[in-house]
Design a protein around this motif. Structure first.
Motif, PDB file in Angstrom:
ATOM      1  N   ARG A 142      -6.438 -16.961   8.219  1.00  0.00           N
ATOM      2  CA  ARG A 142      -6.341 -17.933   7.414  1.00  0.00           C
ATOM      3  C   ARG A 142      -4.200 -17.696   7.221  1.00  0.00           C
ATOM      4  O   ARG A 142      -3.792 -18.922   7.067  1.00  0.00           O
ATOM      5  CB  ARG A 142      -6.421 -17.906   6.128  1.00  0.00           C
ATOM      6  N   TRP A 143      -4.112 -16.525   7.306  1.00  0.00           N
ATOM      7  CA  TRP A 143      -2.476 -16.592   7.425  1.00  0.00           C
ATOM      8  C   TRP A 143      -2.162 -17.365   9.181  1.00  0.00           C
ATOM      9  O   TRP A 143      -1.161 -18.267   9.258  1.00  0.00           O
ATOM     10  CB  TRP A 143      -2.229 -15.142   7.863  1.00  0.00           C
ATOM     11  N   ALA A 144      -2.832 -17.214   9.797  1.00  0.00           N
ATOM     12  CA  ALA A 144      -2.966 -17.868  11.761  1.00  0.00           C
ATOM     13  C   ALA A 144      -2.934 -18.973  11.289  1.00  0.00           C
ATOM     14  O   ALA A 144      -1.778 -19.930  11.298  1.00  0.00           O
ATOM     15  CB  ALA A 144      -3.831 -17.081  12.590  1.00  0.00           C
ATOM     16  N   ARG A 145      -3.800 -19.599  11.008  1.00  0.00           N
ATOM     17  CA  ARG A 145      -4.321 -21.299  10.303  1.00  0.00           C
ATOM     18  C   ARG A 145      -3.168 -21.989   9.710  1.00  0.00           C
ATOM     19  O   ARG A 145      -2.448 -22.715  10.203  1.00  0.00           O
ATOM     20  CB  ARG A 145      -5.026 -21.709   9.635  1.00  0.00           C
ATOM     21  N   SER A 146      -2.745 -21.488   8.643  1.00  0.00           N
ATOM     22  CA  SER A 146      -1.494 -21.731   7.329  1.00  0.00           C
ATOM     23  C   SER A 146       0.100 -21.745   8.951  1.00  0.00           C
ATOM     24  O   SER A 146       1.024 -22.351   9.160  1.00  0.00           O
ATOM     25  CB  SER A 146      -1.699 -20.831   6.702  1.00  0.00           C
ATOM     26  N   LEU A 147       0.292 -20.821   9.484  1.00  0.00           N
ATOM     27  CA  LEU A 147       1.331 -21.032   9.942  1.00  0.00           C
ATOM     28  C   LEU A 147       1.741 -22.062  10.932  1.00  0.00           C
ATOM     29  O   LEU A 147       2.417 -22.523  11.389  1.00  0.00           O
ATOM     30  CB  LEU A 147       1.104 -19.486  10.972  1.00  0.00           C
ATOM     31  N   ARG A 148       0.653 -22.316  12.453  1.00  0.00           N
ATOM     32  CA  ARG A 148       0.393 -23.471  12.654  1.00  0.00           C
ATOM     33  C   ARG A 148       0.418 -24.723  12.000  1.00  0.00           C
ATOM     34  O   ARG A 148       1.386 -24.956  12.528  1.00  0.00           O
ATOM     35  CB  ARG A 148      -0.845 -23.639  13.858  1.00  0.00           C
ATOM     36  N   GLU A 149      -0.420 -24.598  10.869  1.00  0.00           N
ATOM     37  CA  GLU A 149      -0.427 -26.541  10.359  1.00  0.00           C
ATOM     38  C   GLU A 149       0.767 -26.649   9.641  1.00  0.00           C
ATOM     39  O   GLU A 149       1.208 -28.034   9.477  1.00  0.00           O
ATOM     40  CB  GLU A 149      -1.695 -25.655   9.546  1.00  0.00           C
ATOM     41  N   SER A 150       1.504 -25.121   8.851  1.00  0.00           N
ATOM     42  CA  SER A 150       2.895 -25.747   8.488  1.00  0.00           C
ATOM     43  C   SER A 150       3.765 -26.016   9.194  1.00  0.00           C
ATOM     44  O   SER A 150       4.878 -27.454   8.461  1.00  0.00           O
ATOM     45  CB  SER A 150       2.863 -24.716   7.226  1.00  0.00           C
TER      46      SER A 150
END
Length: 299
Positions: free
Chosen positions: A80-88
């Protein structure tokens, strides 16, 4: 030079707040993009995930700056952290780039990014002309982040990619955590400590970005880093000395790989960055060496 109208996405974050203050102090007008409803004259509501924003705010801007994104320092084992970092980062950059491309005035775009774009270069000097190497988590994020600004580039806007090194300031990660560990006697060299560790002081990061706001002749990738990149061992020693401590500990590479997860390549890799674009453009760094950067961060 007359003040400019600057729109900032991510203005409520640590870097965004200090950039806003620095630009206002230099006579510029700042409008902060915020995701909450607002009627304040220096704020404008947007929702990058819905693609909604006030087109008049973009049209009226001289410069748009994007420093929005979820925190880099989190749980690197979390999907979840990885997806948020990229997508944001990718989403906000793409929405703003498309907004600039669709505008009539096409304001300049200072698009956030990171020195992680380069990947491990060992002992080689790394300038804005250096290639991106490897397929680590951060290099792939930074490439997608970079590519998201393409609509503004293709539309002919002036675009600077802000390849930012870790900003060293005692009020924020990573120095906040490293200071506490060093004071507790737990400061440690990472691996063999010979890897180059890019960094920049907060005041030089703000000063460097402000320089880009004010210079219409600068575009392309820009390294926001101190002119002299220390090794990890040199940084560890400088921090311990500034805090009147001694360091004896070593964090073995295998332990770093286990603990840092997706971010281990950044901790163990080496990027000897040089801010060649800013120096050629007559930006005068206040903190050039690791000792100066550490002192400024602790002050």
């Amino acid at each position: 030079m007359s003040g400019r109208s600057v729109v900032i996405a991510g203005a409520s974050g640590f870097l965004g707040r200090h950039l806003s203050e620095g630009l206002v102090d230099r006579g510029h007008a700042v409008v902060a993009l915020t995701r909450r409803p607002t009627s304040a004259p220096d704020e404008s509501t947007w929702d990058p995930y819905a693609g909604t924003f006030d087109r008049e705010v973009i049209e009226a801007a001289d410069v748009v700056v994007n420093v929005a994104g979820s925190p880099t320092f989190g749980n690197p084992h979390s999907g979840r952290w990885a997806r948020s970092l990229r997508e944001s980062r990718v989403t906000t950059t793409r929405v703003l780039a498309e907004a600039i491309a669709a505008s009539e005035r096409r304001p300049a775009f200072l698009a956030g990014n990171a020195v992680g774009w380069y990947g491990d270069h060992g002992g080689e000097p790394v300038t804005e002309r250096s290639e991106s190497r490897g397929e680590t988590f951060m290099t792939t994020v930074c490439r997608a982040w970079h590519d998201a600004a393409a609509p503004a580039v293709e539309a002919g806007a002036r675009v600077c990619h802000l390849r930012t090194a870790p900003v060293i300031d005692g009020r924020a990660a990573p120095l906040k955590q490293l200071r506490l560990a060093t004071l507790a006697g737990l400061g440690a060299r990472v691996g063999d400590g010979r890897q180059r560790m890019p960094m920049v002081s907060l005041r030089d990061w703000v000063g460097g970005v402000a320089h880009l706001v004010e210079r219409d002749d600068l575009s392309g990738p820009v390294n926001l880093c101190a002119p002299r990149t220390p090794t990890n061992a040199e940084f560890t020693e400088a921090l311990a000395r500034a805090l009147h401590r001694r360091t004896f500990l070593v964090a073995p590479a295998f332990a770093v790989r286990l603990g840092a997860g997706r971010l281990a390549p950044e901790a163990l890799g080496s990027i000897d960055t040089r801010p060649t674009v800013l120096e050629a453009a007559d930006y005068s760094f206040r903190d050039r060496t690791v000792h100066e950067v550490v002192r400024a961060g602790l002050a």
